[in-house]
Motif scaffolding. Sequence first.
Motif, short mmCIF file in Angstrom:
data_model
loop_
_atom_site.label_atom_id
_atom_site.label_comp_id
_atom_site.label_asym_id
_atom_site.label_seq_id
_atom_site.Cartn_x
_atom_site.Cartn_y
_atom_site.Cartn_z
N MET A 1 0.83 -1.20 0.00
CA MET A 1 0.00 0.00 0.00
C MET A 1 0.87 1.26 0.00
O MET A 1 0.59 2.23 -0.69
CB MET A 1 -0.93 0.00 1.22
N ASN A 2 1.95 1.28 0.82
CA ASN A 2 2.81 2.44 0.90
C ASN A 2 3.50 2.70 -0.43
O ASN A 2 3.72 3.85 -0.81
CB ASN A 2 3.85 2.25 2.00
N ILE A 3 3.87 1.64 -1.12
CA ILE A 3 4.53 1.79 -2.42
C ILE A 3 3.58 2.47 -3.40
O ILE A 3 3.97 3.39 -4.13
CB ILE A 3 4.98 0.41 -2.96
N ILE A 4 2.34 2.03 -3.43
CA ILE A 4 1.35 2.62 -4.33
C ILE A 4 1.13 4.08 -3.98
O ILE A 4 1.11 4.95 -4.85
CB ILE A 4 0.03 1.83 -4.27
N SER A 5 0.97 4.37 -2.67
CA SER A 5 0.75 5.75 -2.24
C SER A 5 1.92 6.64 -2.62
O SER A 5 1.73 7.78 -3.07
CB SER A 5 0.53 5.80 -0.72
N ASN B 1 -5.92 3.99 -2.88
CA ASN B 1 -4.76 4.82 -2.56
C ASN B 1 -4.79 6.15 -3.31
O ASN B 1 -4.35 7.17 -2.78
CB ASN B 1 -3.47 4.07 -2.89
N LEU B 2 -5.30 6.14 -4.53
CA LEU B 2 -5.44 7.39 -5.27
C LEU B 2 -6.41 8.32 -4.53
O LEU B 2 -6.14 9.52 -4.37
CB LEU B 2 -5.95 7.12 -6.69
N TYR B 3 -7.50 7.77 -4.08
CA TYR B 3 -8.49 8.54 -3.30
C TYR B 3 -7.84 9.10 -2.04
O TYR B 3 -8.02 10.27 -1.69
CB TYR B 3 -9.66 7.62 -2.96
N VAL C 1 -4.60 9.65 -1.41
CA VAL C 1 -3.59 10.65 -1.74
C VAL C 1 -4.22 12.02 -1.96
O VAL C 1 -3.75 13.04 -1.47
CB VAL C 1 -2.78 10.22 -2.98
N ILE C 2 -5.32 12.04 -2.72
CA ILE C 2 -6.01 13.30 -3.01
C ILE C 2 -6.64 13.87 -1.74
O ILE C 2 -6.59 15.08 -1.49
CB ILE C 2 -7.07 13.09 -4.10
N LEU C 3 -7.19 13.00 -0.90
CA LEU C 3 -7.83 13.46 0.33
C LEU C 3 -6.82 14.07 1.30
O LEU C 3 -7.14 15.02 2.02
CB LEU C 3 -8.53 12.27 1.00
N ASN C 4 -5.60 13.54 1.29
CA ASN C 4 -4.57 13.98 2.25
C ASN C 4 -3.55 14.94 1.65
O ASN C 4 -2.44 15.06 2.18
CB ASN C 4 -3.85 12.75 2.82
N MET C 5 -3.91 15.63 0.59
CA MET C 5 -2.98 16.58 -0.01
C MET C 5 -2.58 17.65 1.00
O MET C 5 -3.44 18.24 1.65
CB MET C 5 -3.62 17.26 -1.23
N PRO C 6 -1.28 17.92 1.14
CA PRO C 6 -0.83 18.90 2.13
C PRO C 6 -0.98 20.35 1.65
O PRO C 6 -0.94 21.28 2.45
CB PRO C 6 0.66 18.56 2.31
N LEU D 1 1.90 7.37 -6.33
CA LEU D 1 0.84 8.33 -6.68
C LEU D 1 1.20 9.74 -6.22
O LEU D 1 0.94 10.71 -6.92
CB LEU D 1 -0.48 7.89 -6.05
N ASN D 2 1.82 9.84 -5.03
CA ASN D 2 2.25 11.15 -4.54
C ASN D 2 3.32 11.77 -5.44
O ASN D 2 3.26 12.96 -5.76
CB ASN D 2 2.80 11.02 -3.11
N VAL D 3 4.27 10.94 -5.84
CA VAL D 3 5.33 11.42 -6.73
C VAL D 3 4.74 11.87 -8.06
O VAL D 3 5.11 12.92 -8.61
CB VAL D 3 6.39 10.31 -6.96
N SER D 4 3.79 11.09 -8.58
CA SER D 4 3.15 11.42 -9.86
C SER D 4 2.35 12.71 -9.75
O SER D 4 2.38 13.56 -10.66
CB SER D 4 2.24 10.28 -10.31
N LEU D 5 1.63 12.88 -8.63
CA LEU D 5 0.84 14.10 -8.43
C LEU D 5 1.74 15.33 -8.38
O LEU D 5 1.45 16.36 -9.00
CB LEU D 5 0.02 13.98 -7.15
#
Length: 214
Positions: A1-5, A102-104, A106-111, A8-12
């Motif tokens: 899960m952490n790898i996917i997150s 995880n995509l959901y 990542v978007i929910l926890n955007m800093p 996705l964070n890097v891509s965002l």
Amino acid sequence: MNIISNLLNVSLNYFFNITGDLGIAIILLTILVKLILMPISFKQKLSMYSQQEFSKGLEEIKEKYKSNKEKLEIETQKYFKQNARGMIGILSSLLQIPIVFNLYRVILNMPMQVGTALIPWVVSLKMSDSLFIVPAIYAVSMLSPNILPYIPFLRLKAQAKLSKTNIIITTIISGLVTFKAPIALGIYFITTSLFSFVEEVAFRLYAKRRGLVV
């Protein structure tokens, strides 16, 4: 899960650095993920269609041999064996769950507390839309796939049309989901919904080539 997150964070962040707009970055990331998952989604749709055809064929066998129980049992077992392989494909849909979840997240926890040129009346994507325009757009976008069964050119065999009640319920739920949700999630939901519409059209065109369309 952490790898996917992390991916996705890097891509965002990558898309944000390129575009300078977090809203557009969310759209690009969502489309990228949906494109990656598209082959799996197609397999899932084919499996669901196979299930519909399977049920229809099974009913035909039961009707044909209803007066001969021995023959009915033999033909039923034969039919199950012939169609077992096609039913396994539906399990591929489970592979989408961790990625989409995880995509959901990542978007929910955007800093970042920034806005977007796509929705100029809000100063932060973490705010909800006080004008309720985003919920309205999402509700309409959720309805778009429902028109496809009414288009003869794209109609699939053995596919039932949604009732007006189901369509109304879908619209209401779609609006409620984004009623107080952050704008970032609204953008994600709308992009996902519109992509699903395009994907469904593409699938139906593909199905037409395979003879699955009326």
